[in-house]
Design a protein around this motif. Structure first.
Motif, PDB file in Angstrom:
ATOM      1  N   VAL A  17     -38.502 -22.925 -20.255  1.00  0.00           N
ATOM      2  CA  VAL A  17     -37.596 -23.850 -21.104  1.00  0.00           C
ATOM      3  C   VAL A  17     -38.276 -23.787 -22.753  1.00  0.00           C
ATOM      4  O   VAL A  17     -37.606 -23.533 -23.600  1.00  0.00           O
ATOM      5  CB  VAL A  17     -37.695 -25.251 -20.607  1.00  0.00           C
ATOM      6  CG1 VAL A  17     -37.116 -26.079 -21.795  1.00  0.00           C
ATOM      7  CG2 VAL A  17     -37.050 -25.182 -19.396  1.00  0.00           C
ATOM      8  N   TRP A  21     -36.459 -22.065 -25.995  1.00  0.00           N
ATOM      9  CA  TRP A  21     -36.719 -23.255 -27.376  1.00  0.00           C
ATOM     10  C   TRP A  21     -37.389 -22.898 -28.397  1.00  0.00           C
ATOM     11  O   TRP A  21     -36.925 -22.764 -29.436  1.00  0.00           O
ATOM     12  CB  TRP A  21     -36.848 -24.794 -26.819  1.00  0.00           C
ATOM     13  CG  TRP A  21     -35.424 -25.415 -26.360  1.00  0.00           C
ATOM     14  CD1 TRP A  21     -34.715 -25.496 -25.250  1.00  0.00           C
ATOM     15  CD2 TRP A  21     -34.673 -26.056 -27.531  1.00  0.00           C
ATOM     16  NE1 TRP A  21     -33.839 -26.118 -25.366  1.00  0.00           N
ATOM     17  CE2 TRP A  21     -33.519 -26.594 -26.580  1.00  0.00           C
ATOM     18  CE3 TRP A  21     -34.945 -26.383 -28.727  1.00  0.00           C
ATOM     19  CZ2 TRP A  21     -32.387 -27.320 -27.306  1.00  0.00           C
ATOM     20  CZ3 TRP A  21     -33.693 -27.287 -29.425  1.00  0.00           C
ATOM     21  CH2 TRP A  21     -32.525 -27.513 -28.475  1.00  0.00           C
ATOM     22  N   LYS A 248     -36.037 -29.075 -21.473  1.00  0.00           N
ATOM     23  CA  LYS A 248     -35.200 -28.885 -22.495  1.00  0.00           C
ATOM     24  C   LYS A 248     -34.379 -29.887 -22.869  1.00  0.00           C
ATOM     25  O   LYS A 248     -33.997 -29.894 -24.073  1.00  0.00           O
ATOM     26  CB  LYS A 248     -34.218 -27.685 -21.527  1.00  0.00           C
ATOM     27  CG  LYS A 248     -33.029 -27.200 -22.509  1.00  0.00           C
ATOM     28  CD  LYS A 248     -32.165 -26.544 -21.526  1.00  0.00           C
ATOM     29  CE  LYS A 248     -31.059 -25.485 -22.469  1.00  0.00           C
ATOM     30  NZ  LYS A 248     -30.079 -24.649 -21.736  1.00  0.00           N
ATOM     31  N   GLU A 252     -34.345 -30.692 -26.914  1.00  0.00           N
ATOM     32  CA  GLU A 252     -32.958 -30.718 -27.661  1.00  0.00           C
ATOM     33  C   GLU A 252     -32.642 -32.019 -28.127  1.00  0.00           C
ATOM     34  O   GLU A 252     -32.057 -31.986 -29.189  1.00  0.00           O
ATOM     35  CB  GLU A 252     -31.797 -30.375 -26.443  1.00  0.00           C
ATOM     36  CG  GLU A 252     -30.606 -30.294 -27.169  1.00  0.00           C
ATOM     37  CD  GLU A 252     -29.313 -29.754 -26.285  1.00  0.00           C
ATOM     38  OE1 GLU A 252     -28.231 -29.832 -26.758  1.00  0.00           O
ATOM     39  OE2 GLU A 252     -29.635 -29.671 -25.008  1.00  0.00           O
TER      40      GLU A 252
END
Length: 443
Positions: A17, A21, A248, A252
Protein backbone atom coordinates in the motif's frame (compact mmCIF):
# COMPACT_ATOMS: atom_id res chain seq x y z
CA UNK A 1 15.07 -0.71 18.93
CA UNK A 2 13.19 0.85 16.05
CA UNK A 3 13.30 -0.82 12.66
CA UNK A 4 14.64 1.53 9.95
CA UNK A 5 11.82 2.63 7.70
CA UNK A 6 13.61 1.31 4.63
CA UNK A 7 13.04 -2.18 6.04
CA UNK A 8 9.29 -1.57 6.15
CA UNK A 9 9.26 -1.95 2.35
CA UNK A 10 9.85 -5.66 2.95
CA UNK A 11 7.05 -6.03 5.49
CA UNK A 12 4.10 -8.12 4.39
CA UNK A 13 1.69 -5.73 6.08
CA UNK A 14 1.03 -2.35 4.57
CA UNK A 15 4.18 -2.27 2.42
CA UNK A 16 2.48 -2.70 -0.93
CA UNK A 17 0.00 0.00 0.00
CA UNK A 18 2.84 2.38 0.85
CA UNK A 19 4.48 1.65 -2.48
CA UNK A 20 1.25 2.30 -4.35
CA UNK A 21 0.70 5.60 -2.57
CA UNK A 22 4.25 6.92 -2.21
CA UNK A 23 5.48 6.15 -5.68
CA UNK A 24 2.65 4.72 -7.74
CA UNK A 25 4.31 1.28 -7.86
CA UNK A 26 2.15 -1.58 -9.08
CA UNK A 27 1.35 -4.31 -6.58
CA UNK A 28 2.41 -6.97 -9.09
CA UNK A 29 5.90 -5.47 -9.30
CA UNK A 30 6.07 -5.21 -5.52
CA UNK A 31 5.01 -8.82 -5.02
CA UNK A 32 7.60 -10.01 -7.50
CA UNK A 33 10.33 -8.00 -5.81
CA UNK A 34 9.48 -8.95 -2.24
CA UNK A 35 9.15 -12.62 -3.11
CA UNK A 36 12.79 -12.55 -4.14
CA UNK A 37 13.76 -11.27 -0.68
CA UNK A 38 17.10 -9.52 -0.21
CA UNK A 39 19.40 -10.12 -3.16
CA UNK A 40 23.06 -11.02 -2.87
CA UNK A 41 24.09 -7.49 -3.88
CA UNK A 42 22.39 -6.15 -0.74
CA UNK A 43 19.65 -4.19 -2.48
CA UNK A 44 16.29 -3.83 -0.78
CA UNK A 45 12.90 -4.77 -2.16
CA UNK A 46 12.30 -1.11 -2.90
CA UNK A 47 15.44 -1.03 -5.04
CA UNK A 48 14.29 -4.08 -6.96
CA UNK A 49 10.84 -2.59 -7.53
CA UNK A 50 12.27 0.66 -8.85
CA UNK A 51 14.74 -1.15 -11.08
CA UNK A 52 12.05 -3.42 -12.49
CA UNK A 53 9.75 -0.53 -13.25
CA UNK A 54 12.51 1.51 -14.88
CA UNK A 55 13.37 -1.34 -17.23
CA UNK A 56 9.72 -2.11 -17.88
CA UNK A 57 8.77 1.39 -18.98
CA UNK A 58 11.51 3.95 -19.54
CA UNK A 59 8.96 6.57 -20.55
CA UNK A 60 6.96 6.13 -17.36
CA UNK A 61 10.17 6.42 -15.32
CA UNK A 62 10.99 9.72 -17.01
CA UNK A 63 7.58 11.15 -16.26
CA UNK A 64 7.80 10.11 -12.61
CA UNK A 65 11.30 11.15 -11.70
CA UNK A 66 10.28 11.17 -8.05
CA UNK A 67 10.75 7.38 -8.14
CA UNK A 68 14.18 6.43 -6.92
CA UNK A 69 15.89 3.40 -5.54
CA UNK A 70 16.36 4.27 -1.88
CA UNK A 71 14.63 6.39 0.74
CA UNK A 72 17.99 8.01 1.47
CA UNK A 73 18.73 10.83 -0.97
CA UNK A 74 20.75 13.96 -0.87
CA UNK A 75 19.57 16.81 -3.06
CA UNK A 76 21.98 19.67 -3.60
CA UNK A 77 20.61 23.16 -3.74
CA UNK A 78 22.21 26.47 -4.64
CA UNK A 79 25.19 27.42 -2.54
CA UNK A 80 26.05 30.80 -4.05
CA UNK A 81 24.05 32.68 -1.41
CA UNK A 82 22.61 32.21 2.04
CA UNK A 83 19.34 30.35 2.10
CA UNK A 84 16.42 32.54 3.02
CA UNK A 85 13.80 31.45 5.51
CA UNK A 86 10.69 30.49 3.46
CA UNK A 87 8.41 32.45 5.79
CA UNK A 88 10.54 35.60 5.54
CA UNK A 89 10.81 35.24 1.77
CA UNK A 90 7.02 35.22 1.34
CA UNK A 91 6.32 37.80 4.05
CA UNK A 92 6.08 40.80 1.74
CA UNK A 93 3.55 39.09 -0.53
CA UNK A 94 1.52 38.00 2.48
CA UNK A 95 1.28 41.46 4.03
CA UNK A 96 -2.33 42.44 4.70
CA UNK A 97 -3.46 38.91 3.80
CA UNK A 98 -5.99 38.73 6.62
CA UNK A 99 -7.22 42.27 5.99
CA UNK A 100 -7.84 41.32 2.36
CA UNK A 101 -9.70 38.20 3.46
CA UNK A 102 -11.91 40.29 5.73
CA UNK A 103 -12.77 42.49 2.76
CA UNK A 104 -14.15 39.39 1.05
CA UNK A 105 -16.33 38.76 4.11
CA UNK A 106 -18.09 42.12 4.28
CA UNK A 107 -21.51 41.66 5.85
CA UNK A 108 -23.94 44.04 7.52
CA UNK A 109 -24.86 41.74 10.38
CA UNK A 110 -22.40 42.35 13.24
CA UNK A 111 -22.60 38.87 14.73
CA UNK A 112 -21.92 37.11 11.42
CA UNK A 113 -18.96 39.41 10.82
CA UNK A 114 -17.56 38.59 14.26
CA UNK A 115 -17.95 34.87 13.53
CA UNK A 116 -16.19 35.11 10.17
CA UNK A 117 -13.38 37.33 11.44
CA UNK A 118 -12.72 35.17 14.50
CA UNK A 119 -9.90 33.08 13.04
CA UNK A 120 -8.65 35.78 10.65
CA UNK A 121 -7.06 37.72 13.48
CA UNK A 122 -3.55 37.82 12.00
CA UNK A 123 -2.21 35.28 14.49
CA UNK A 124 -2.24 32.38 12.05
CA UNK A 125 1.00 31.25 10.44
CA UNK A 126 -0.42 31.31 6.88
CA UNK A 127 1.49 28.11 6.10
CA UNK A 128 -0.57 27.24 3.02
CA UNK A 129 -0.57 30.74 1.48
CA UNK A 130 3.19 30.85 2.01
CA UNK A 131 3.69 27.64 0.01
CA UNK A 132 1.39 28.93 -2.74
CA UNK A 133 3.28 32.23 -2.99
CA UNK A 134 6.66 30.51 -3.19
CA UNK A 135 5.39 28.04 -5.78
CA UNK A 136 3.91 30.86 -7.86
CA UNK A 137 7.19 32.76 -7.93
CA UNK A 138 9.20 29.60 -8.62
CA UNK A 139 6.95 28.74 -11.56
CA UNK A 140 7.14 32.32 -12.81
CA UNK A 141 10.95 32.21 -12.84
CA UNK A 142 10.82 28.83 -14.56
CA UNK A 143 8.52 30.33 -17.21
CA UNK A 144 10.75 33.38 -17.84
CA UNK A 145 8.41 35.76 -16.02
CA UNK A 146 11.19 37.04 -13.73
CA UNK A 147 9.33 35.82 -10.69
CA UNK A 148 6.83 38.68 -10.65
CA UNK A 149 3.76 37.61 -8.69
CA UNK A 150 0.49 37.93 -10.57
CA UNK A 151 -2.53 39.39 -8.72
CA UNK A 152 -4.51 36.24 -9.53
CA UNK A 153 -1.78 34.09 -7.98
CA UNK A 154 -1.94 36.04 -4.76
CA UNK A 155 -5.71 35.67 -4.84
CA UNK A 156 -5.28 31.90 -4.94
CA UNK A 157 -3.04 32.11 -1.86
CA UNK A 158 -5.79 34.06 -0.10
CA UNK A 159 -8.47 31.62 -1.24
CA UNK A 160 -6.44 28.66 0.03
CA UNK A 161 -6.41 30.17 3.52
CA UNK A 162 -10.16 30.85 3.36
CA UNK A 163 -10.97 27.28 2.33
CA UNK A 164 -8.65 25.93 5.01
CA UNK A 165 -10.22 28.06 7.73
CA UNK A 166 -13.76 27.14 6.68
CA UNK A 167 -12.79 23.47 6.94
CA UNK A 168 -11.41 24.07 10.45
CA UNK A 169 -14.69 25.63 11.57
CA UNK A 170 -16.63 22.61 10.30
CA UNK A 171 -14.10 20.14 11.71
CA UNK A 172 -14.46 21.66 15.16
CA UNK A 173 -18.20 21.13 15.01
CA UNK A 174 -17.84 17.51 13.91
CA UNK A 175 -15.18 16.79 16.55
CA UNK A 176 -16.91 18.89 19.24
CA UNK A 177 -13.57 20.63 19.83
CA UNK A 178 -13.21 23.17 22.62
CA UNK A 179 -10.03 24.98 21.55
CA UNK A 180 -8.36 26.05 18.31
CA UNK A 181 -5.22 28.15 17.95
CA UNK A 182 -5.04 28.77 21.67
CA UNK A 183 -8.61 30.04 22.11
CA UNK A 184 -12.17 28.75 22.31
CA UNK A 185 -13.62 27.39 19.09
CA UNK A 186 -16.43 29.16 17.26
CA UNK A 187 -18.85 26.35 18.10
CA UNK A 188 -18.13 26.75 21.82
CA UNK A 189 -18.55 30.53 21.74
CA UNK A 190 -21.55 30.85 19.40
CA UNK A 191 -22.94 27.33 19.15
CA UNK A 192 -22.85 24.64 16.48
CA UNK A 193 -25.53 26.02 14.18
CA UNK A 194 -23.94 29.43 13.83
CA UNK A 195 -20.50 27.84 13.45
CA UNK A 196 -21.72 25.73 10.53
CA UNK A 197 -23.25 28.79 8.87
CA UNK A 198 -20.05 30.78 9.41
CA UNK A 199 -18.00 28.04 7.75
CA UNK A 200 -20.45 27.94 4.86
CA UNK A 201 -20.26 31.71 4.45
CA UNK A 202 -16.45 31.74 4.40
CA UNK A 203 -16.51 28.98 1.79
CA UNK A 204 -19.03 30.86 -0.35
CA UNK A 205 -16.91 34.02 -0.18
CA UNK A 206 -13.89 31.98 -1.29
CA UNK A 207 -15.91 30.61 -4.21
CA UNK A 208 -16.86 34.11 -5.32
CA UNK A 209 -13.23 35.25 -5.12
CA UNK A 210 -12.27 32.22 -7.18
CA UNK A 211 -14.87 33.01 -9.84
CA UNK A 212 -13.50 36.56 -10.15
CA UNK A 213 -10.13 35.16 -11.28
CA UNK A 214 -11.90 34.31 -14.52
CA UNK A 215 -9.99 31.13 -15.40
CA UNK A 216 -12.22 28.09 -15.85
CA UNK A 217 -9.36 25.62 -15.47
CA UNK A 218 -8.30 27.17 -12.17
CA UNK A 219 -11.91 27.12 -10.96
CA UNK A 220 -12.15 23.42 -11.83
CA UNK A 221 -8.87 22.59 -10.06
CA UNK A 222 -9.76 24.37 -6.83
CA UNK A 223 -13.34 23.09 -6.87
CA UNK A 224 -11.83 19.62 -6.53
CA UNK A 225 -10.48 20.67 -3.13
CA UNK A 226 -13.97 21.16 -1.71
CA UNK A 227 -15.08 17.76 -2.96
CA UNK A 228 -11.97 16.14 -1.47
CA UNK A 229 -12.53 17.80 1.90
CA UNK A 230 -16.05 16.39 2.14
CA UNK A 231 -15.04 12.94 0.93
CA UNK A 232 -12.08 12.93 3.32
CA UNK A 233 -14.31 13.79 6.26
CA UNK A 234 -16.63 10.91 5.40
CA UNK A 235 -13.63 8.58 5.12
CA UNK A 236 -12.51 9.65 8.59
CA UNK A 237 -15.83 8.47 9.98
CA UNK A 238 -15.09 4.88 8.93
CA UNK A 239 -12.33 2.30 9.06
CA UNK A 240 -11.30 -0.90 7.28
CA UNK A 241 -11.14 -4.43 8.62
CA UNK A 242 -8.20 -5.47 6.45
CA UNK A 243 -4.85 -3.98 7.51
CA UNK A 244 -3.64 -3.26 3.97
CA UNK A 245 -6.92 -1.54 3.10
CA UNK A 246 -6.76 0.33 6.40
CA UNK A 247 -3.39 1.89 5.57
CA UNK A 248 -4.52 2.84 2.07
CA UNK A 249 -7.70 4.30 3.57
CA UNK A 250 -5.61 6.35 6.02
CA UNK A 251 -3.29 7.74 3.35
CA UNK A 252 -6.13 8.55 0.97
CA UNK A 253 -8.02 10.30 3.76
CA UNK A 254 -4.86 12.23 4.64
CA UNK A 255 -4.52 13.41 1.07
CA UNK A 256 -8.13 14.50 0.74
CA UNK A 257 -8.38 16.29 4.09
CA UNK A 258 -4.96 17.97 4.11
CA UNK A 259 -2.82 17.59 1.01
CA UNK A 260 -5.41 18.19 -1.72
CA UNK A 261 -5.73 21.88 -0.83
CA UNK A 262 -1.96 22.42 -1.00
CA UNK A 263 -1.51 20.31 -4.14
CA UNK A 264 -4.32 21.88 -6.14
CA UNK A 265 -3.49 25.43 -5.01
CA UNK A 266 0.09 24.93 -6.19
CA UNK A 267 -1.19 23.54 -9.47
CA UNK A 268 -3.57 26.48 -9.89
CA UNK A 269 -0.84 29.13 -9.65
CA UNK A 270 1.27 27.20 -12.16
CA UNK A 271 -1.62 27.09 -14.63
CA UNK A 272 -1.87 30.88 -14.57
CA UNK A 273 1.67 31.32 -15.88
CA UNK A 274 2.56 28.19 -17.82
CA UNK A 275 0.67 26.00 -20.28
CA UNK A 276 2.98 23.00 -19.90
CA UNK A 277 1.14 20.11 -18.18
CA UNK A 278 4.46 18.81 -16.88
CA UNK A 279 5.00 22.01 -14.89
CA UNK A 280 1.46 21.71 -13.54
CA UNK A 281 2.23 18.16 -12.43
CA UNK A 282 5.48 19.22 -10.74
CA UNK A 283 3.62 21.85 -8.73
CA UNK A 284 0.81 19.43 -7.88
CA UNK A 285 3.13 16.61 -6.81
CA UNK A 286 5.23 18.91 -4.65
CA UNK A 287 2.11 20.13 -2.83
CA UNK A 288 0.74 16.62 -2.52
CA UNK A 289 3.89 15.18 -0.99
CA UNK A 290 4.56 18.10 1.35
CA UNK A 291 0.91 18.10 2.41
CA UNK A 292 0.90 14.41 3.29
CA UNK A 293 4.23 14.74 5.12
CA UNK A 294 2.85 17.71 7.05
CA UNK A 295 -0.14 15.70 8.26
CA UNK A 296 1.99 12.67 9.11
CA UNK A 297 4.15 14.85 11.36
CA UNK A 298 0.99 16.35 12.84
CA UNK A 299 -0.15 12.81 13.67
CA UNK A 300 3.22 12.21 15.32
CA UNK A 301 2.77 15.35 17.41
CA UNK A 302 -0.36 13.87 18.92
CA UNK A 303 1.93 11.40 20.69
CA UNK A 304 5.06 13.50 21.25
CA UNK A 305 3.74 16.94 22.27
CA UNK A 306 2.06 17.86 25.52
CA UNK A 307 -1.38 19.40 25.51
CA UNK A 308 0.01 22.79 26.55
CA UNK A 309 2.48 22.98 23.68
CA UNK A 310 0.27 21.42 21.03
CA UNK A 311 -2.70 23.65 21.76
CA UNK A 312 -5.06 20.68 22.03
CA UNK A 313 -5.36 17.73 24.43
CA UNK A 314 -2.72 15.03 24.09
CA UNK A 315 -3.98 11.85 22.38
CA UNK A 316 -6.79 13.90 20.86
CA UNK A 317 -6.95 11.66 17.78
CA UNK A 318 -7.32 8.52 19.87
CA UNK A 319 -10.11 10.13 21.87
CA UNK A 320 -11.87 10.88 18.59
CA UNK A 321 -11.57 7.22 17.61
CA UNK A 322 -8.97 7.89 14.89
CA UNK A 323 -6.20 5.43 14.07
CA UNK A 324 -3.37 7.49 12.58
CA UNK A 325 0.04 6.43 11.27
CA UNK A 326 1.72 5.71 14.61
CA UNK A 327 -1.19 3.48 15.67
CA UNK A 328 -1.34 1.62 12.36
CA UNK A 329 2.38 0.90 12.47
CA UNK A 330 2.15 -0.10 16.14
CA UNK A 331 -0.62 -2.55 15.25
CA UNK A 332 1.94 -4.57 13.28
CA UNK A 333 3.84 -5.20 16.52
CA UNK A 334 0.84 -5.33 18.87
CA UNK A 335 -2.12 -7.08 17.16
CA UNK A 336 -4.21 -6.29 20.25
CA UNK A 337 -4.69 -2.84 18.71
CA UNK A 338 -6.76 -4.28 15.86
CA UNK A 339 -9.90 -4.76 17.95
CA UNK A 340 -9.49 -1.30 19.50
CA UNK A 341 -9.19 0.29 16.06
CA UNK A 342 -12.35 -1.41 14.85
CA UNK A 343 -14.36 -0.19 17.84
CA UNK A 344 -12.71 3.24 17.53
CA UNK A 345 -11.18 3.09 21.03
CA UNK A 346 -14.65 3.36 22.54
CA UNK A 347 -14.29 0.89 25.44
CA UNK A 348 -13.04 1.94 28.85
CA UNK A 349 -9.26 2.06 28.94
CA UNK A 350 -8.83 1.76 25.16
CA UNK A 351 -7.23 5.17 24.74
CA UNK A 352 -4.70 4.61 27.52
CA UNK A 353 -3.82 1.11 26.35
CA UNK A 354 -3.45 2.19 22.73
CA UNK A 355 -1.26 5.10 23.85
CA UNK A 356 1.03 2.71 25.73
CA UNK A 357 1.23 0.30 22.79
CA UNK A 358 2.28 3.14 20.48
CA UNK A 359 4.95 4.30 22.90
CA UNK A 360 6.29 0.75 23.26
CA UNK A 361 6.37 0.26 19.49
CA UNK A 362 8.32 2.01 16.76
CA UNK A 363 5.12 3.49 15.33
CA UNK A 364 6.28 7.08 15.83
CA UNK A 365 9.65 6.39 14.20
CA UNK A 366 8.09 4.56 11.27
CA UNK A 367 5.62 7.38 10.67
CA UNK A 368 8.50 9.82 10.76
CA UNK A 369 10.40 7.78 8.16
CA UNK A 370 7.30 7.76 5.97
CA UNK A 371 7.05 11.54 6.27
CA UNK A 372 10.71 11.78 5.31
CA UNK A 373 10.01 9.75 2.20
CA UNK A 374 7.21 12.05 1.12
CA UNK A 375 9.50 15.05 1.62
CA UNK A 376 12.14 13.39 -0.52
CA UNK A 377 9.53 12.93 -3.23
CA UNK A 378 8.67 16.63 -2.98
CA UNK A 379 12.35 17.56 -3.37
CA UNK A 380 12.68 15.37 -6.43
CA UNK A 381 9.73 17.12 -8.04
CA UNK A 382 10.52 20.76 -7.27
CA UNK A 383 14.19 20.27 -8.24
CA UNK A 384 13.03 19.90 -11.85
CA UNK A 385 12.18 23.60 -11.98
CA UNK A 386 14.73 26.22 -12.98
CA UNK A 387 16.89 27.29 -10.00
CA UNK A 388 15.55 30.27 -8.05
CA UNK A 389 15.52 31.56 -4.51
CA UNK A 390 11.89 30.51 -4.17
CA UNK A 391 12.53 27.02 -5.50
CA UNK A 392 15.35 26.60 -2.99
CA UNK A 393 13.07 27.86 -0.22
CA UNK A 394 10.52 25.18 -1.15
CA UNK A 395 13.26 22.57 -0.88
CA UNK A 396 14.28 23.96 2.49
CA UNK A 397 10.65 23.90 3.59
CA UNK A 398 10.60 20.12 3.48
CA UNK A 399 13.23 20.09 6.22
CA UNK A 400 11.20 22.49 8.32
CA UNK A 401 8.12 20.30 7.95
CA UNK A 402 10.05 17.33 9.33
CA UNK A 403 11.82 19.17 12.16
CA UNK A 404 9.11 21.27 13.66
CA UNK A 405 8.44 21.69 17.36
CA UNK A 406 6.22 23.86 19.49
CA UNK A 407 8.38 25.78 21.92
CA UNK A 408 6.06 28.15 23.74
CA UNK A 409 3.27 30.69 23.65
CA UNK A 410 3.07 34.44 23.57
CA UNK A 411 -0.14 36.00 24.76
CA UNK A 412 -2.12 32.95 23.77
CA UNK A 413 -0.61 32.84 20.28
CA UNK A 414 1.76 30.01 19.58
CA UNK A 415 5.37 30.91 18.92
CA UNK A 416 7.07 28.60 16.45
CA UNK A 417 10.74 27.75 16.77
CA UNK A 418 12.37 26.73 13.50
CA UNK A 419 15.38 24.44 13.94
CA UNK A 420 17.48 23.98 10.82
CA UNK A 421 19.95 21.14 10.64
CA UNK A 422 23.57 21.89 9.81
CA UNK A 423 23.18 20.26 6.42
CA UNK A 424 20.82 23.04 5.35
CA UNK A 425 23.23 25.79 6.32
CA UNK A 426 25.81 23.96 4.22
CA UNK A 427 23.43 24.34 1.26
CA UNK A 428 22.70 20.63 1.25
CA UNK A 429 19.55 18.87 2.39
CA UNK A 430 20.20 15.37 3.63
CA UNK A 431 17.17 13.59 5.06
CA UNK A 432 18.02 10.22 6.53
CA UNK A 433 16.30 7.61 8.72
CA UNK A 434 17.41 7.53 12.33
CA UNK A 435 16.63 5.56 15.45
CA UNK A 436 15.94 8.26 18.02
CA UNK A 437 12.52 9.80 18.30
CA UNK A 438 12.14 12.74 15.91
CA UNK A 439 12.47 16.34 16.99
CA UNK A 440 9.32 17.88 15.56
CA UNK A 441 7.47 21.16 15.85
CA UNK A 442 4.08 22.31 14.64
CA UNK A 443 3.99 24.75 11.75
Amino acid sequence: MAVPWSRCWRSSTGASVLLDWCCGFSRRAFTHATSAGRRTDGSTAATQVASALMHRDEGHWHRNRCLYTTPQVCCSIRSDAKLKDPFSLAQKDLQNLYEDIKKQLLVSKAELKALCDYYFDGKGKAFRPMIVILMARACNVHSNKEGVLLPAQRSIAMISEMIHTASLVHDDVIDDSDTRRGKNTINKVWGERKAILAGDFILSAASMALARIGNNTVVSVLSQVVEDLVRGEFMQLGSKENENERFKHYLEKTFKKTASLIANSCKAVSILVNSDPEVHEIAYQYGRNVGIAFQLVDDILDFTSSANLLGKPSAADLKLGLATGPVLFACQQFPELHAMIMRRFSSDGDVDRAWQYVLKSDGVEQTNYLAQHYCQEAIQQISRLRPSTERDALIQLTELVLRRDKCGTDGGATVTCVCLCASVTDARLNIRPHYERPNVFDV
